[in-house]
Motif scaffolding. Structure first.
Motif, PDB file in Angstrom:
ATOM      1  N   GLY A 172       3.893  -4.464 -15.583  1.00  0.00           N
ATOM      2  CA  GLY A 172       2.702  -5.173 -14.769  1.00  0.00           C
ATOM      3  C   GLY A 172       3.528  -5.536 -13.578  1.00  0.00           C
ATOM      4  N   THR A 173       4.957  -5.463 -13.170  1.00  0.00           N
ATOM      5  CA  THR A 173       5.032  -5.541 -11.466  1.00  0.00           C
ATOM      6  C   THR A 173       5.346  -4.172 -11.219  1.00  0.00           C
ATOM      7  N   ASN A 216      -5.555   1.262 -17.925  1.00  0.00           N
ATOM      8  CA  ASN A 216      -5.583   0.375 -16.354  1.00  0.00           C
ATOM      9  C   ASN A 216      -4.523   1.197 -15.591  1.00  0.00           C
ATOM     10  N   PHE A 219      -6.136   4.587 -14.517  1.00  0.00           N
ATOM     11  CA  PHE A 219      -7.670   4.411 -13.371  1.00  0.00           C
ATOM     12  C   PHE A 219      -6.494   3.886 -12.028  1.00  0.00           C
ATOM     13  N   THR A 220      -5.577   2.899 -12.292  1.00  0.00           N
ATOM     14  CA  THR A 220      -5.455   2.550 -11.107  1.00  0.00           C
ATOM     15  C   THR A 220      -4.565   3.421 -10.133  1.00  0.00           C
ATOM     16  N   LEU A 376     -14.261  10.724 -10.471  1.00  0.00           N
ATOM     17  CA  LEU A 376     -13.727  10.195  -9.465  1.00  0.00           C
ATOM     18  C   LEU A 376     -12.539  11.221  -9.350  1.00  0.00           C
TER      19      LEU A 376
ATOM     20  N   ARG B 278      -0.869  -2.897  -5.791  1.00  0.00           N
ATOM     21  CA  ARG B 278      -1.215  -1.442  -7.092  1.00  0.00           C
ATOM     22  C   ARG B 278      -1.094  -2.751  -8.234  1.00  0.00           C
ATOM     23  N   ALA B 279       0.281  -3.610  -8.295  1.00  0.00           N
ATOM     24  CA  ALA B 279       0.684  -3.779  -9.464  1.00  0.00           C
ATOM     25  C   ALA B 279      -0.828  -5.218  -9.854  1.00  0.00           C
ATOM     26  N   VAL B 281      -3.836  -4.856  -9.198  1.00  0.00           N
ATOM     27  CA  VAL B 281      -5.252  -4.004  -9.306  1.00  0.00           C
ATOM     28  C   VAL B 281      -4.876  -3.651 -10.785  1.00  0.00           C
ATOM     29  N   PHE B 282      -3.843  -3.179 -11.238  1.00  0.00           N
ATOM     30  CA  PHE B 282      -3.250  -3.133 -12.899  1.00  0.00           C
ATOM     31  C   PHE B 282      -3.139  -3.785 -13.687  1.00  0.00           C
ATOM     32  N   MET B 289     -12.625  -0.335 -15.333  1.00  0.00           N
ATOM     33  CA  MET B 289     -12.169   0.551 -14.631  1.00  0.00           C
ATOM     34  C   MET B 289     -12.066   1.058 -13.327  1.00  0.00           C
ATOM     35  N   VAL B 290     -13.463   1.597 -13.326  1.00  0.00           N
ATOM     36  CA  VAL B 290     -14.299   2.697 -12.424  1.00  0.00           C
ATOM     37  C   VAL B 290     -13.050   1.692 -10.918  1.00  0.00           C
ATOM     38  N   LYS B 292     -11.271  -0.536 -10.558  1.00  0.00           N
ATOM     39  CA  LYS B 292     -10.203  -0.052 -10.479  1.00  0.00           C
ATOM     40  C   LYS B 292     -10.103   0.758  -9.561  1.00  0.00           C
ATOM     41  N   ARG B 293     -10.403   2.290 -10.108  1.00  0.00           N
ATOM     42  CA  ARG B 293      -9.976   3.452  -9.060  1.00  0.00           C
ATOM     43  C   ARG B 293     -10.712   3.418  -7.673  1.00  0.00           C
ATOM     44  N   MET B 294     -12.223   2.965  -7.495  1.00  0.00           N
ATOM     45  CA  MET B 294     -13.139   2.973  -6.212  1.00  0.00           C
ATOM     46  C   MET B 294     -11.975   2.300  -5.619  1.00  0.00           C
ATOM     47  N   MET B 296      -9.047   1.871  -4.953  1.00  0.00           N
ATOM     48  CA  MET B 296      -7.360   2.222  -4.836  1.00  0.00           C
ATOM     49  C   MET B 296      -8.007   3.467  -4.046  1.00  0.00           C
ATOM     50  N   LYS B 297      -8.742   4.513  -4.727  1.00  0.00           N
ATOM     51  CA  LYS B 297      -8.615   4.997  -3.512  1.00  0.00           C
ATOM     52  C   LYS B 297      -9.291   4.840  -2.028  1.00  0.00           C
ATOM     53  N   VAL B 392      23.289 -17.804  23.010  1.00  0.00           N
ATOM     54  CA  VAL B 392      24.643 -17.380  22.800  1.00  0.00           C
ATOM     55  C   VAL B 392      24.818 -16.507  23.441  1.00  0.00           C
ATOM     56  N   PRO B 608      25.499  -7.768  19.136  1.00  0.00           N
ATOM     57  CA  PRO B 608      27.075  -7.151  18.870  1.00  0.00           C
ATOM     58  C   PRO B 608      27.475  -7.953  18.023  1.00  0.00           C
ATOM     59  N   GLU B 669       9.996   2.260  -3.443  1.00  0.00           N
ATOM     60  CA  GLU B 669       9.488   3.450  -4.133  1.00  0.00           C
ATOM     61  C   GLU B 669       8.469   4.401  -2.909  1.00  0.00           C
TER      62      GLU B 669
END
Lengths: 566, 669
Positions: A172-173, A216, A219-220, A376, B278-279, B281-282, B289-290, B292-294, B296-297, B392, B608, B669
């Motif tokens: 999930g994360t 999921n 698609f992500t 897509l 991303r997490a 959206v997931f 689903m679609v 999500k894709r749109m 992210m895209k 300081v 310093p 990452e």
């Protein structure tokens, strides 16, 4: 103004740094020699712990020192009372925790931690589990920690269910996590065992919810490989059960051929294969079809003379394998030249996926959503590849045209892997051809003009008498071709064949067409000498025909050859 | 505070105002060895960037009702030589307007009397010496009646030092209209309305005590010091210029941060989570689903939109919302992107929207699942951190110290010196001033906007979650066309800005009307201002209750060009806070002004290491010499938010430990 801040010059800084470094080095070296001296002298006391601790805090990958510590602990275990020991072990654990904070990816530290807990009088595995979760929170891909977690889970007897939820949380994360997905694939079969008890497979219902989860992720981020790999595992299948899949007897050839579901070596005592003829054991010598095949899906034996009596109305042949747990029987009736008993590829659903027929609707909807995703993301190779797998799982013959199209997309989007895709396509085309042949109950296989680059599943073609490989892109006839023990005619013209190493000891092979290939040396034809029935050979358009004296050398090599076409 | 008499007579740079921009410049100057005098007329740091305890805020409210003063040009005129002229500065800040306070929490009268008394005492400490005491009759009478239930006192930024209190009150409405067309309604100081509100509050008070066990007003007063209420509500973009500056300059060691946990939005009548990472959206259950894709895209495209100019070339002159319509996004997704990710207006252009989306996305994942950080103890900490840095390196601080005028050489048109509120003349090379210190003569010539602000104390979160300790950013698209988009930041008690069991909610928007008029429609949609549980509908019962509310308007000078002020060119003007979510505007201005002052110096180089510092002069460590002066500024005010001498000493000697707590880069990452 007084009190203004001034900075040291870089020379002063460098000098000071150099001094400090030397001091550190000196300290490190003296402590190290002190440790070694103690160990050599066999002094295993708490001072040794302090000294080695100072070094390990700086350099946790010093395996000798971890060993030294373990020796000290084993020694103190005999000296101290349980309470003292417990505090000692607790101190060690907090020391290890500080080491791990400095370097969370040290083999030595994690291993020592496991050892300490295993030797501790009152190990608290629950605390360890939390420690793992903490470390995985910081770096969900730390495989050292994953390893340690598996140990802890085993010791603490954490239920697979809880672990499954844990992987769910991590995914999930961040779902780019091979470790978590893989862990799921090992946990699912434990939590939701397969109803048919197939090892390593999970219950259908559980698999279906997994499809949704992984979709999921797909698609992500369709470019993330980890989810696709897990998806392929979901679509995958259980290992086939080991079995003897075919028994074949040739009256004329006085031979018996046994096929297995997996390559085996029956010469090993564990896999000993015993032949019974008409109820009596018969001592025979088993050999694989090719000398290079140590493990083979096919084993052959020459029957001693007079084993088969032409007058006898029937002969019963039977093999016992794995101490008789696996058997197969075949009867050769009077007047028949050959006989066999087998499970065909269609019988075994060899090229299908695991889901039962009722669930094909699910596969169909998976295919639909993948197709949607592909619309897509037309350039996503993982998607195209998965679509191919789904179509094969659903209806390999029905989707043949679409499959070929998908492979075109794949090759266009990922030209670096063209050769891999060609090989994969070859495999699928051969699977389809085998299916077609089986449905037609024929012993002729036509693989011409299929762009094949690779031959496989040849063990499924051991009864085939005619094979057409004309106009492909084959570079060789591999040793596995020697499994086609019934082959009589082989057409392999218009390829790029350079080697014939698979054409060995094929007793019935009579005609070979190798027109327009790349055979260039007389030595390349040497395997053919072991095929006793060979009478026709077409070598037109091969470089070898240019070699002077080639025909005379060939007639020396293959004296029984009647027609040589050049 | 430095004792005024003992101040040196000359500085390289004198900075007036301790807001973020001023503090950064002061630190930057001090860091490269310039002598800096940093002055604020208030007893607290930050100016409009300050953060207050609850009673501190009440005192600030009072102050802004009565703040204006009359001043005589007195004997210090003797210090002005021939060939010099003066530019007068405001001695008090009259920029905050339309302050309205509402209390919905129940009260225990006995306790209140006590609290009020003690608070009164604190108030006195807060009032600066320079301020002329409470001349406004209306204000003082209200104060006697009920300190906390005062309503609707509009303040004018117009009243100058020359004006008498009477003229101020009379002239007020007309003048506001004249000079500020944005804030057309600051004249709505309607006594009738005030009384109505007051009455309704009283009704609530009595009923609540009986039906619900909630946090009472006296509890809030008692826990006053748990609150750190910012006047300005902003967040730090994880890859924004402020975070970069904090890291680069090592000032980050003085502060701690908490990641903003959620981005929420108000859509279709309910508060919902915006999937932005991303997490998210997931894990989202709302998106197909679609979708999500749109989503992210589109977001992936925004990250590197500059590399695909063909995608938006036709839309450069058109709005971002038009551009979104062409991207196959469902209306839901388009709303998410427009209002919650890009946070731009319907009318903003495509490139602006793309840039904002990119900025948001680049900040994602650096420290957590949202792009934002919030400083523990409030945003008011940040200017103080830079002041610390300045101190300081030898900067001298004087709080509760005004500057009356600038001395300008008639010939060179440069500011030579200043005359401070004690009448002392101090020479300077550069003079930096926050715009609210400029006299009205200057402001009359410029056009500036207003920010509408509301501060609420509530009893629960806008969206229930597993954890109660979440910081949420809530974007509310305009409820009706013509109304502003409102930004809400909901802070939990672990952000160290409010007492346990409460949430501190900041609402911000660019002003269209007064703060109350702009923001109360949103407040009544999202919160419950009626504490009577029995009368509530089911939906309303789930909404957070408002315990206490404050509305005010603050000026936003960020769009004012420097050239529109008629000032000598070695006088630099800092604009104060803008209405945006990030701090980029202030940082850019700080850097720009610093480079104008000292073109050859580096802006905020890393501080310093402590071990590399050697002390010049008589061998006395600078902490003592510099901070002894500070110690005196603490006398009148024991609040935690001011510079603490002890902390400073330890912070310079134990820097290694402090550095551990500073902002760290978490590898992504």
């Amino acid at each position: 103004m007084h009190g203004r801040i001034k900075l040291k010059t870089t020379e002063e800084q460098a000098e000071q740094k150099q001094k400090e470094r030397l001091k550190k080095l000196h300290f490190y070296e003296t402590t190290r020699s002190a440790c070694f001296a103690k160990r050599k002298a066999g002094i295993l006391d708490e001072e040794g712990l302090i000294l080695s601790g100072q070094l390990l805090a700086a350099n946790p990958d010093f395996a000798t020192l971890w060993n030294f510590r373990r020796e000290i602990f084993l020694h103190l275990k005999e000296e101290k009372n349980p309470e003292e020991l417990q505090t000692l072990f607790e101190k060690e654990l907090s020391f290890l925790e500080t080491c791990l904070r400095v370097n969370p990816k040290s083999y030595g530290t994690w291993h020592h931690r496991g050892w300490v807990l295993d030797h501790s009088p009152h190990p608290d595995w629950k605390v360890e589990l939390e420690l793992c979760s903490k470390f995985l929170q910081f770096d969900e891909r730390n495989f050292h920690c994953w390893d340690y977690r598996r140990l802890v889970v085993q010791r603490a007897e954490v239920s697979p269910q809880e672990e499954l939820e844990f992987t769910h949380k991590l995914i999930g994360t961040n779902f780019s996590n091979y470790s978590s997905w893989h862990y799921r694939s090992t946990l699912l079969p434990l939590v939701y065992p397969d109803t048919e008890c197939r090892v390593g497979r999970a219950d259908e219902e559980a698999l279906l919810t997994e499809y949704e989860l992984v979709q999921n992720a797909l698609f992500t981020d369709p470019n993330d490989q980890s989810a696709w790999f897990y998806y392929r595992w979901l679509l995958g299948r259980a290992d086939r059960e080991e079995t003897v899949s075919c028994l074949y007897i040739s009256r004329e050839g006085q031979r018996l051929i046994v096929s297995f579901s997996h390559p085996v070596n029956v010469l090993l005592p564990r896999d000993e294969l015993i032949l019974f003829v008409d109820g009596l054991p018969l001592r025979v010598t088993w050999k694989s079809p090719h000398p290079q095949l140590k493990r083979s899906a096919i084993w052959i034996c020459e029957l001693p003379p007079n084993t088969i009596n032409a007058a006898c109305s029937e002969h019963n042949f039977k093999v016992h394998w794995r101490d008789g747990r696996i058997q197969r029987e075949c009867i050769l009736y009077k007047g028949r030249s050959e006989s066999w008993c087998r499970d065909s590829a269609t019988d075994q659903q060899l090229f299908r996926c695991d889901l039962s027929v009722e669930k094909t609707t699910v596969l169909q909807s998976e295919l639909n959503s993948c197709t949607q995703l592909q619309e897509l993301e037309p350039d996503n190779k993982w998607c195209a590849l998965t679509i191919i797998l789904l179509m094969r799982a659903l209806d390999p013959l029905g989707y043949e045209k679409e499959m070929l199209q998908c492979f075109q997309t794949l090759k266009a989007t990922d030209p670096m892997r063209t050769a891999y895709f060609d090989d994969l396509l070859s495999k699928f085309i051969i699977e389809n051809s085998i299916l077609k042949m089986e449905y037609a109950e024929s012993r002729v296989v036509d693989l011409s003009k299929k762009n094949l680059t690779n031959l496989c599943h040849l063990d499924q073609m051991q009864l085939v008498t005619h094979m057409n490989l004309t106009s492909n892109r084959l570079k060789s006839l591999p040793i596995h071709l020697s499994m086609m023990q019934c082959l009589e005619v082989l057409e392999a013209s218009d390829n790029e064949i350079e080697s014939l190493e698979g054409l060995v000891q094929l007793p019935r092979l009579q005609e070979i067409s190798l027109q327009n290939n790349r055979i260039s040396k007389i030595g390349d034809l040497r395997p053919l000498a072991s095929c006793p029935s060979l009478i026709l050979l077409n070598l037109k358009g091969n470089p070898i025909t240019e070699v002077p004296d080639f025909e005379s050398e060939l007639s020396e090599l293959l004296p029984s050859l009647k027609d040589l076409i050049v | 505070m430095a004792v005024a008499d003992s101040l040196p007579g000359e500085f390289d740079v004198i900075v007036l105002g301790t807001g973020l921009t001023e503090s950064i410049i002061a630190a930057a100057c001090s860091r490269v060895g310039k002598s800096v005098l940093h002055v604020d007329r208030q007893a607290y740091y930050g100016g409009n960037w300050a953060s207050f305890t609850f009673s501190g805020l009440l005192a600030w409210i009072e102050e802004n009702k009565e703040a204006f003063s009359k001043e005589e040009i007195t004997e210090w005129m003797n210090d002005i030589n021939e060939g010099e002229e003066i530019i007068l500065l405001n001695s008090s800040d009259k920029s905050i307007m339309n302050v309205e306070v509402f209390n919905f929490a129940s009260q225990d009268p006995v306790e209140d009397v006590k609290e009020e008394a003690s608070l009164q005492k604190k108030d006195d400490l807060f009032l600066t010496v320079d301020l002329v005491e409470d001349l406004k009759e209306e204000g003082s009478s209200q104060r006697k009646d009920d300190l906390f239930l005062t309503v609707a006192v509009a303040e004018s930024f117009e009243s100058g030092i020359e004006k008498s209190p009477d003229t101020y009150v009379n002239e007020h409405p007309a003048e506001t209209l004249e000079h500020n067309d944005v804030c057309t309604s600051s004249q709505k100081k309607n006594p009738e309305l005030s009384i109505d509100e007051k009455r309704s509050v009283n009704v609530c008070k009595t009923s609540v005590a009986e039906t619900r066990k909630t946090i009472t007003y006296s509890q809030i007063i008692r826990e006053s010091r748990r609150f750190n209420i910012d006047l300005v509500s902003k967040l730090l973009y994880s890859r924004g210029s402020l975070v970069d500056l904090l890291i680069k300059s090592n000032v980050s060691r003085y502060a701690e941060f908490k990641n903003v946990n959620r981005i929420l939005t108000y859509q279709n009548g309910s508060v919902e989570q915006v999937p932005c990472s991303r997490a998210d959206v997931f894990g989202s259950k709302q998106l197909t689903m679609v979708e999500k894709r749109m989503l992210m895209k589109f977001l992936s495209f925004c990250i590197e939109y500059e590399q695909h100019p063909e995608e938006y070339a036709d839309f450069k002159e058109r709005t971002f919302s038009d551009f979104l319509k062409t991207k196959n996004l469902t209306p839901n997704l388009a709303n998410f992107i427009l209002h919650s990710i890009a946070m731009v207006l319907d009318t903003d252009l495509t490139t602006e929207g793309l840039r904002a989306t990119q900025h948001f996305l680049q900040s994602l994942g650096r420290y957590g699942n949202t792009p934002f950080l919030f400083p523990l103890y409030g945003l008011g900490e940040i200017p103080q951190c830079f002041c610390r840095m300045c101190a300081v390196f030898g900067g001298i601080y004087c709080l509760r110290h005004g500057i009356r005028c600038l001395v300008v050489d008639k010939e060179t048109r440069r500011c030579k010196a200043i005359i401070d509120s004690c009448g002392k003349r101090i020479s300077c090379g550069h003079f930096l001033v926050e715009s609210s210190y400029l006299s009205d003569d200057h402001h009359q010539k410029v056009k500036y906007r207003l920010i509408s602000r509301a501060v609420l104390i509530t009893d629960r979160s806008l969206l229930k979650a597993d954890s109660e300790q979440l910081i949420s950013l809530v974007t509310v698209p305009p409820l009706k066309s013509g109304q502003p988009a409102v930004r809400i930041i909901e802070l939990c008690s672990s952000s160290m800005t409010c007492m346990q069991g409460t949430y501190l909610v900041h609402l911000t928007c660019s002003s269209v009307e007064t703060a109350k008029e702009d923001l109360s429609p949103v407040v009544s949609k999202l919160f419950s201002e009626n504490m009577k549980a029995g009368e509530k509908g089911e939906v309303e019962a789930e909404r957070p209750n408002v315990l206490w509310a404050l509305y005010f308007n603050m000026p936003d000078f960020s769009s004012v060009e420097r050239s529109s002020y008629d000032l000598p060119n070695n006088v630099y003007v800092c604009c104060g806070p803008d209405s945006g979510l990030g701090n980029d505007c202030s940082i850019q201005q700080a850097e720009h002004i610093f480079h104008q002052m000292f073109p050859d110096e580096e802006f905020c180089p890393p501080a310093p290491n402590p071990e590399d510092i050697v002390y010049d002069g008589d061998g006395t460590p600078p902490e003592e010499s510099v901070f002894k002066e500070h110690g005196e500024s603490e006398v009148g005010d024991g609040e935690e938010r001011t510079l603490d001498t002890k902390y400073l000493v330890t912070s310079t000697t134990n820097e290694a430990e402090d550095a551990q707590e500073s902002v760290k880069e978490i590898p992504t990452e």
